[in-house]
Design a protein around this motif. Structure first.
Motif, PDB file in Angstrom:
ATOM      1  N   LYS A 130     -10.359   2.217 -79.203  1.00 35.94           N
ATOM      2  CA  LYS A 130     -10.699   1.120 -80.124  1.00 35.94           C
ATOM      3  C   LYS A 130      -9.713   1.042 -81.280  1.00 35.94           C
ATOM      4  N   LYS A 131      -9.297   2.209 -81.820  1.00 34.11           N
ATOM      5  CA  LYS A 131      -8.361   2.210 -82.949  1.00 34.11           C
ATOM      6  C   LYS A 131      -7.011   1.620 -82.553  1.00 34.11           C
ATOM      7  N   GLU A 132      -6.538   2.015 -81.376  1.00 29.33           N
ATOM      8  CA  GLU A 132      -5.253   1.502 -80.911  1.00 29.33           C
ATOM      9  C   GLU A 132      -5.315  -0.016 -80.673  1.00 29.33           C
ATOM     10  N   MET A 133      -6.404  -0.503 -80.121  1.00 25.57           N
ATOM     11  CA  MET A 133      -6.558  -1.935 -79.874  1.00 25.57           C
ATOM     12  C   MET A 133      -6.601  -2.724 -81.179  1.00 25.57           C
ATOM     13  N   SER A 134      -7.307  -2.217 -82.185  1.00 27.86           N
ATOM     14  CA  SER A 134      -7.398  -2.919 -83.485  1.00 27.86           C
ATOM     15  C   SER A 134      -6.044  -2.929 -84.196  1.00 27.86           C
ATOM     16  N   ALA A 135      -5.274  -1.803 -84.070  1.00 22.77           N
ATOM     17  CA  ALA A 135      -3.948  -1.748 -84.686  1.00 22.77           C
ATOM     18  C   ALA A 135      -2.999  -2.743 -84.022  1.00 22.77           C
ATOM     19  N   MET A 136      -3.067  -2.832 -82.693  1.00 21.07           N
ATOM     20  CA  MET A 136      -2.231  -3.808 -81.988  1.00 21.07           C
ATOM     21  C   MET A 136      -2.611  -5.241 -82.361  1.00 21.07           C
TER      22      MET A 136
END
Length: 528
Positions: A133-139
């Motif tokens: 989830k963190k990686e998706m929100s950062a992208m």
């Protein structure tokens, strides 16, 4: 059926396991409440991840414009090779049309597909493995920032932002420059008041003050580079007999520093005007040719952007900038204004007072067309290869119309009459008038002789009547206007003669006088 789902990390292609769910979408969200339930309806078939932010930005901009990006094209070719008979569910109808044209693949886009996309988005983390989830929100955040910068840089609404800022700064500079110059004139006027009356040009005044300093130095200072010889002599003569007060060295130093500021601001204003001119010719060439750089920039600034100005009708462009006068006229039920910012254009200024309204209306109509071509036209659609061909054509028509209005000849002629009228209109005939030398002659002309013969004699217009006691009466006859009144005038003359005779005194004989006296003396003389 295959489902194309777009994410900030890449493209995901799902396989719809139950096609009947697409027909009944009212309760579809209940099937996606849990990841286990969602996996029974859709299954991930392929996921193509973006390599970097640049690739993600290119894919996102292509999707916004409804175009097929290279990475999406490669991905679809891989999947379609395995299952060529499958239909593809797409969220954007434009993108579906592009895919159909390029890859000859049947695409479906409807409200039920939109509902299915919402349900997949709610369970993205569970359906796409390997994306925390963190990686998706950062992208998503990085892609949003990149896309915003791209749209701000290349959006047609934001190209003219620099023009709006430049023209606002130019107006501010004019106000500040005017305040500085007035302050400099008033300050130095205490010391040398005559200089302000001799030099009306602000730049020449400031340069002269900076060069001479106190008025005592005017005689020994060479001002030939700034002023003409005649004006320089006047300045030096006025400096010798000036009535101004004395000031100290510190005062003149501060005045000269103010002069430096005025010259710097003037130089920067000239540079800013050249920048505005170049930007206007690049962004709105047709509007610039029609109304000029400053008026065109003020119209764009007032409307907010070139695209907003292009959306306005010609009637709004005509009175843009005169909103207060318009609403005041509507409130008081008076005549509405005929022009606003467009009044300062060259074509309206050349027109007379009677034709300014007509000229502003015609110019506003042409300016509205020019704005639409500048804002929405493509380079391929430009006529003749010149970006301002339309503006030049419209300006020539307006100038011809202005000449017709000013000269008052609005009739349309055909054939040779039209050519003849145009020739007489624009090629003036040279008329040479000479002084009539015959008027200087003192000899009686034929006309004077006839006038003298017509004059009646004195004897013909007067009647002399002899009265009593040597008195004579002159009775001038009245002018005979009609034949009917001739008889009335003769009778009036005869009656006048009778009255004069009646008023004549009667001479009494001495015998008669004696008789009267004797009658008065003896009243009883007749008796006995």
């Amino acid at each position: 059926m295959l489902v194309l789902f777009e994410t900030p990390a890449g493209y995901a292609i799902f396989k719809l396991l139950d096609d009947s769910k697409l027909q009944e979408t009212e309760d579809l969200f209940k099937d996606f409440e849990t990841p286990e339930a969602a996996s029974r309806i859709v299954k991930l078939k392929h996921f193509e991840k973006f390599n970097d932010t640049t690739e993600a930005l290119a894919a996102a901009t292509a999707a916004v414009e409804g175009k097929l990006s290279k990475i999406l094209k490669k991905t679809l070719k891989k999947v379609i090779a395995a299952e060529a008979q499958e239909k593809l569910l797409v969220a954007d109808a434009k993108l579906g049309g592009a895919i159909k044209d390029k890859l000859n693949l049947q695409c479906v886009s409807s409200s039920s597909v939109q509902e299915l996309m919402r349900c997949i988005r709610s369970q993205t983390e569970a359906l796409i493995a390997g994306l925390p989830k963190k990686e998706m929100s950062a992208m998503a955040l990085g892609l949003a920032h990149s896309l915003s910068r791209y749209k701000l840089k290349f959006s047609p609404d934001k190209i003219d932002t620099m023009i709006v800022q430049a023209v606002c700064l130019l107006d501010d500079l004019d106000k500040e420059l005017n305040n500085y110059i007035m302050r400099c004139r008033e300050w130095y006027g205490w010391h040398f008041p005559e200089l302000g009356k001799i030099l009306t040009d602000h730049t020449a005044f400031v340069k002269t003050v900076k060069l001479i300093g106190t008025r005592e130095n005017a005689g020994s200072t060479d001002l030939s580079d700034i002023l003409p010889e005649e004006v320089e002599e006047k300045v030096k003569e006025a400096a010798e007999i000036s009535m101004g007060t004395e000031i100290s060295e510190s005062d003149i130093e501060n005045i000269q520093l103010l002069c430096d500021q005025v010259l710097e601001i003037s130089e920067y204003r000239t540079q800013l005007y050249e920048y505005l001119k170049s930007r206007m010719m690049a962004v709105a060439p047709n509007l610039t040719v029609l109304v000029g750089e400053l008026v065109g920039a003020r119209l764009i600034s007032h409307a907010g952007s070139l695209l907003n100005l292009a959306k306005h009708p010609a009637s709004t462009v005509q009175i843009l900038g005169a909103e207060k006068a318009l609403f005041r006229a509507l409130k008081t039920k008076r005549d509405t204004p005929k022009y606003g910012i467009i009044y300062h254009s060259q074509l309206v200024g050349q027109a007379g007072a009677k034709n300014k309204g007509k000229m502003s209306r015609m110019l506003a109509a042409k300016a509205a067309l020019a704005c639409r071509v500048d804002a929405l036209g493509d380079e391929e659609s430009v006529q003749g290869g010149s970006p301002f061909e339309l503006g030049i054509e419209h300006k020539a028509k307006l100038e011809a119309r202005l000449r017709m209005l000013e000269e008052g000849s609005l009739k349309r002629l055909s054939g040779t009459g039209k050519a003849k009228a145009a020739f007489e209109k624009y090629y003036s005939k040279s008329e040479i008038k000479q002084y009539p030398e015959e008027a200087d002659s003192t000899l009686p002309t034929k006309r004077k002789r006839q006038e003298e013969e017509r004059k009646p004699l004195i004897e013909e217009i007067t009647d002399v009547i002899e009265g009593g006691e040597g008195k004579y009466y002159v009775v001038p006859p009245k002018k005979k206007k009609k034949k009917v009144k001739q008889e009335e005038e003769t009778t009036e003359v005869e009656e006048g003669k009778k009255k004069i005779k009646a008023e004549e005194p009667v001479e009494e004989t001495p015998e008669r006088k004696k008789k009267k006296k004797s009658d008065e003396a003896s009243p009883w003389a007749g008796e006995g």
